[in-house]
Design an enzyme around this catalytic site. Structure first.
Site, PDB file in Angstrom:
ATOM      1  N   LYS A 298      -7.496  -1.316   6.386  1.00  0.00           N
ATOM      2  CA  LYS A 298      -7.726  -2.107   5.168  1.00  0.00           C
ATOM      3  C   LYS A 298      -6.807  -3.328   5.150  1.00  0.00           C
ATOM      4  CE  LYS A 298      -7.383   1.592   2.290  1.00  0.00           C
ATOM      5  NZ  LYS A 298      -7.656   2.849   2.991  1.00  0.00           N
TER       6      LYS A 298
ATOM      7  N   ASP B 133     -13.792   3.035   6.999  1.00  0.00           N
ATOM      8  CA  ASP B 133     -12.778   3.736   6.200  1.00  0.00           C
ATOM      9  C   ASP B 133     -13.411   4.359   4.958  1.00  0.00           C
ATOM     10  OD1 ASP B 133     -10.064   4.569   5.540  1.00  0.00           O
ATOM     11  OD2 ASP B 133     -10.230   3.167   3.879  1.00  0.00           O
TER      12      ASP B 133
ATOM     13  N   HIS C  50       0.862  -1.194   0.000  1.00  0.00           N
ATOM     14  CA  HIS C  50       0.000   0.000   0.000  1.00  0.00           C
ATOM     15  C   HIS C  50       0.888   1.230   0.000  1.00  0.00           C
ATOM     16  CE1 HIS C  50      -4.251   1.249   0.547  1.00  0.00           C
ATOM     17  NE2 HIS C  50      -3.680   2.381   0.938  1.00  0.00           N
TER      18      HIS C  50
ATOM     19  N   ARG D 174     -12.736  12.869   4.672  1.00  0.00           N
ATOM     20  CA  ARG D 174     -11.432  13.547   4.772  1.00  0.00           C
ATOM     21  C   ARG D 174     -11.096  14.261   3.473  1.00  0.00           C
ATOM     22  NH1 ARG D 174      -7.666   8.991   5.552  1.00  0.00           N
ATOM     23  NH2 ARG D 174      -6.016  10.534   5.545  1.00  0.00           N
TER      24      ARG D 174
ATOM     25  N   SER E 291      -6.414   4.543   8.418  1.00  0.00           N
ATOM     26  CA  SER E 291      -7.039   4.271   7.123  1.00  0.00           C
ATOM     27  C   SER E 291      -6.303   3.148   6.389  1.00  0.00           C
ATOM     28  CB  SER E 291      -7.031   5.564   6.288  1.00  0.00           C
ATOM     29  OG  SER E 291      -7.367   5.300   4.964  1.00  0.00           O
TER      30      SER E 291
END
Ligand code: URA
Length: 324
Positions: free
Chosen positions: A146, A120, A41, A127, A142
């Site tokens: 995930k 999220d 990520h 956001r 966040s």
């Protein structure tokens, strides 16, 4: 906004992360996949299309990649928005469908949903429009919510710093990397972070469909060197972390091989087909595919040097090339 302004300590950040995971289900996988479940990520950048070739390249190396990705956040691009420039692609898949796709293909790229980290999904969208994107604890919760929901064997984080990153300085990026890695490790995921520069776009293309085309070039063993290097190095670390390579450099060689011999491209095409793209379109996807034409550019602000920047509006193919 209170969190954005006041911050949170590590215990509060961990609590928020766990609560966000618990807002949905935690994915479960067959016992024989133990050790093979990997993901990467990024904290977000411009022209960052690394996930597109990396997920199928890892699948072609025998890993399972249940990637939960995001959309554009602030000025940074979103993997799901990019993939949706391929006609028919769907990022909405149930945990059962993800299991099926991982069985048949080895990788999928999906979004948050009612089942998967719904907290999220809500916070992410909020956001994006409330100037609360660049908050260390909010980014940590966040990203990690995930990844924890994916039940991974190994995770690599690409933490960006620079003018086009969420963290402007390398010190900010280091703090963010420490926060992300400590949450990952505390929640049982072997996690490492790379800190990489985001002063210039990755590759030569910015814009949803152009980035898919550039990712396809990488999957054909071609394309810009910086993109290939990020794909092979992050993939190499993951293969080493999950025991599929004896070192990160051997892992990087394995990733380079599946990019060059076409097997990663085959996995990408199969993933596209499994995620809703018509078989004839999915099976012929390549870097010459026509993913549409841009009608106009609404706004252009480019601050970079020495790059050819291709821009699109609404994720369609660019008509314009800027030498800046
Ligand atoms: N990626 C995410 O998933 N969340 C963030 O907050 C930033 C990058």
């Amino acid at each position: 906004m209170a969190i954005r302004l006041c911050g949170m300590n590590s215990e509060e950040t961990m609590t928020l992360t766990k609560e966000m995971v618990a807002s949905g289900c935690v994915l479960t996988w067959p016992e024989e996949w133990r050790g093979l479940l990997v993901d990467k990520h990024s904290t977000g950048g411009v022209g960052d299309k690394v996930s597109l070739p990396l997920a199928p390249a890892l699948a072609a190396c025998g890993c399972k990649v249940p990637m939960i990705s995001g959309r554009g956040l602030g000025h940074t691009g979103g993997t799901l928005d990019k993939l949706e420039s391929v006609p028919g692609f769907s990022s909405r898949h149930s945990p059962e469908q993800m299991l099926e796709i991982l069985h048949s293909v080895g990788c999928c790229i999906v979004g948050q949903s009612e089942n998967l980290v719904p907290a999220d999904k809500i916070l992410y969208e909020m956001r994006d429009v409330t100037a609360t994107v660049d908050s260390l604890p909010l980014i940590t919760a966040s990203v990690m919510s995930k990844k924890v929901a994916e039940s991974l064997s190994a995770l690599i984080l690409d933490v960006k710093f620079g003018e086009a990153a969420q963290s402007p300085t390398i010190e900010d990026a280091r703090r963010l990397a420490h926060s992300l890695v400590s949450v990952g490790v505390s929640l049982g995921i072997p996690t490492i972070a790379l800190i990489t520069n985001m002063d210039n776009p990755i590759g030569h293309c910015v814009g949803n469909s152009l980035e898919v085309i550039e990712a396809l070039k990488c999957l054909e063993g071609k394309g810009p060197e910086d993109l290939r290097e990020l794909v092979t190095r992050t993939g190499g670390y993951l293969l080493w972390l999950c025991g599929q390579a004896v070192s990160d450099s051997q892992g990087a060689e394995k990733i380079a091989k599946v990019l060059d011999d076409g097997s990663a491209l085959q996995c990408f095409r199969k993933m596209m087909e499994a995620q809703g793209v018509q078989p004839d379109i999915a099976r012929s996807l390549n870097s010459n595919s026509n993913l549409g034409n841009a009608s106009h550019i609404e706004e252009l602000i480019v601050q970079t040097t020495g790059q050819h920047v291709y821009l699109t509006h609404n994720g369609s193919l660019s008509l314009h090339r800027y030498d800046v």
